[in-house]
Enzyme design. Structure first.
Site, mmCIF file in Angstrom:
data_model
loop_
_atom_site.group_PDB
_atom_site.id
_atom_site.type_symbol
_atom_site.label_atom_id
_atom_site.label_comp_id
_atom_site.label_asym_id
_atom_site.label_seq_id
_atom_site.Cartn_x
_atom_site.Cartn_y
_atom_site.Cartn_z
ATOM 1 N N HIS A 183 0.828 -1.205 0.000
ATOM 2 C CA HIS A 183 0.000 0.000 0.000
ATOM 3 C C HIS A 183 0.867 1.262 0.000
ATOM 4 C CE1 HIS A 183 -3.132 2.831 1.113
ATOM 5 N NE2 HIS A 183 -2.476 3.146 2.213
ATOM 6 N N HIS A 188 0.970 5.138 -2.141
ATOM 7 C CA HIS A 188 1.341 6.496 -1.697
ATOM 8 C C HIS A 188 2.601 7.055 -2.340
ATOM 9 C CE1 HIS A 188 -1.682 7.138 1.388
ATOM 10 N NE2 HIS A 188 -1.433 5.953 1.914
ATOM 11 N N GLU A 228 -6.415 8.641 0.119
ATOM 12 C CA GLU A 228 -6.590 7.191 0.248
ATOM 13 C C GLU A 228 -7.552 6.602 -0.796
ATOM 14 O OE1 GLU A 228 -4.691 5.359 1.960
ATOM 15 O OE2 GLU A 228 -3.995 6.521 3.675
ATOM 16 N N SER A 247 -3.401 0.276 -4.417
ATOM 17 C CA SER A 247 -2.686 -0.848 -3.801
ATOM 18 C C SER A 247 -3.558 -2.094 -3.654
ATOM 19 C CB SER A 247 -2.141 -0.461 -2.424
ATOM 20 O OG SER A 247 -3.187 -0.188 -1.507
HETATM 21 N N1 TIH Z 1 -7.127 -1.629 1.459
HETATM 22 C C1 TIH Z 1 -5.791 -1.240 1.092
HETATM 23 C C2 TIH Z 1 -5.089 -2.373 0.338
HETATM 24 O O1 TIH Z 1 -5.622 -3.471 0.268
HETATM 25 O O2 TIH Z 1 -3.991 -2.160 -0.160
HETATM 26 C C3 TIH Z 1 -4.968 -0.841 2.289
HETATM 27 C C4 TIH Z 1 -5.505 0.377 3.008
HETATM 28 C C5 TIH Z 1 -5.977 1.518 2.478
HETATM 29 C C6 TIH Z 1 -6.389 2.477 3.444
HETATM 30 C C7 TIH Z 1 -6.229 2.086 4.659
HETATM 31 S S1 TIH Z 1 -5.535 0.509 4.629
HETATM 32 FE FE FE2 Z 2 -2.611 4.955 3.337
#
Ligand code: TIH
Ligand code: FE2
Length: 325
Positions: A183, A188, A228, A247
């Site tokens: 992630h 990011h 996000e 991600s």
């Molecule tokens: N759900 C995301 C992923 O599977 O990569 C990870 C997160 C995004 C936001 C908070 S945790």
């Molecule tokens: Fe994040």
């Protein structure tokens, strides 16, 4: 956190929540992590896998010991961890061409060329941190798990991004309810290399310093629906720019489909929307452009009520408090 006193515009002392004034003040955050950080909650896919838990504990121990000025400690990832990364990497990079915003697509090849991004092994945070520093002055600090919203946002005032260093459980590569190295590095990091996005993130960080709990909650919700889980219009298509989408190959597919609801991004409304953290989002806010989202958030933040204003001095890596607005 204890409150601190600040001289307000009318010469009256105001009491505001404590906030970091210099970069090394961020060292105080390292022990304060929310659930699922050190101890995995029972429904986590790794909760009943002792080897996974032990590995996470080793990696988070290093993050806990990190202090300002240290290089990010190197993690020698196992073949299994690199394989899990490779699986996520290959699925996602195939989708970026059609699903990622153009800013993400622009930076990604630079990460391959400069930071060794590939499906072979997990890049080191230190390498990526140095690259980001060259691009935008952003840097990465390792963190054990989720910080409070206040701490996480406050660090952006210093162009510091807190990043986990462990990887998701290999049994569920398509989605994880918590941040992991996939992630952070795939979602990011590419955007923190973009100067506009770096400014935008710092703006939210500056707005969060000494802000009321209510305002911090609003800023955190805005961060959630932009950095996000943000979706934007590019040409006549929808594209993802939020790291949580970039991600997760499950949610990246889903977010641009007609299953979820897409609403226009308006900070006032977005800031008070409830959202789930362990499932795909039922609602996404769509920005007219990536730049438009940044400008709207900046405007929202500048209208927030605080008895003082702040500015970041990059030379001393410290916050200057200006007594009147
Ligand atoms: N759900 C995301 C992923 O599977 O990569 C990870 C997160 C995004 C936001 C908070 S945790
Ligand atoms: Fe994040």
């Amino acid at each position: 956190t204890t409150d601190v006193r600040i001289l307000g515009p009318d010469g009256v002392q105001d009491s505001v929540p404590w906030f970091p004034r210099k970069m090394s003040d961020l060292d105080t955050f390292s022990e304060k992590v929310l659930e699922m950080g050190e101890e995995l909650s029972s429904d986590h896919p790794g909760a009943n896998d002792p080897a996974y838990r032990a590995r996470r504990a080793d990696i988070t121990r290093m993050a806990k010991a990190f202090r300002t000025g240290d290089p990010v400690p190197r993690v020698d990832y196992t073949p299994e961890e690199n394989a899990a990364w490779g699986q996520v990497y290959n699925r996602l990079t195939q989708m970026y061409k059609t699903h990622a915003c153009r800013e993400h697509q622009y930076v990604f090849p630079l990460l391959e060329q400069n930071c060794g991004y590939s499906d072979k092994e997990i890049p080191q945070l230190e390498t990526v941190s140095r690259f980001l520093k060259d691009c935008t002055g952003f840097q990465i600090r390792p963190v054990m798990g989720l910080l409070t919203s206040r701490d996480f946002l406050n660090a952006f005032a210093f162009r510091v991004f807190h990043s986990t260093q462990y990887i998701r459980h290999p049994s569920k590569p398509f989605y994880t309810p918590e941040p992991d190295v996939c992630h952070e590095l795939l979602g990011h990091a590419p955007l923190f290399a973009n100067p506009d996005f770096a400014d935008f993130s710092q703006e939210i960080g500056l707005a969060s310093l000494g802000a009321s709990d209510e305002d911090v909650k609003k800023l955190a919700t805005i961060f959630w629906f932009t950095a996000e889980f943000g979706v934007c219009r590019q040409g006549d298509e929808l594209k993802a720019y939020g790291a949580g989408l970039l991600s997760s190959f499950g949610e990246l597919e889903y977010c641009l489909s007609d299953k979820p609801e897409h609403r226009p991004f308006e900070p006032e409304k977005t800031a008070i929307t409830e959202y789930p953290i362990t499932t795909f989002q039922p609602v996404y806010y769509v920005a007219d452009s990536f730049k438009d989202a940044q400008e709207k958030v900046r405007d929202f933040a500048s209208r927030m009520n605080r008895p003082f204003s702040v500015r970041y001095n990059a030379l001393t890596q410290s916050i200057e408090v200006l007594d009147s607005k």
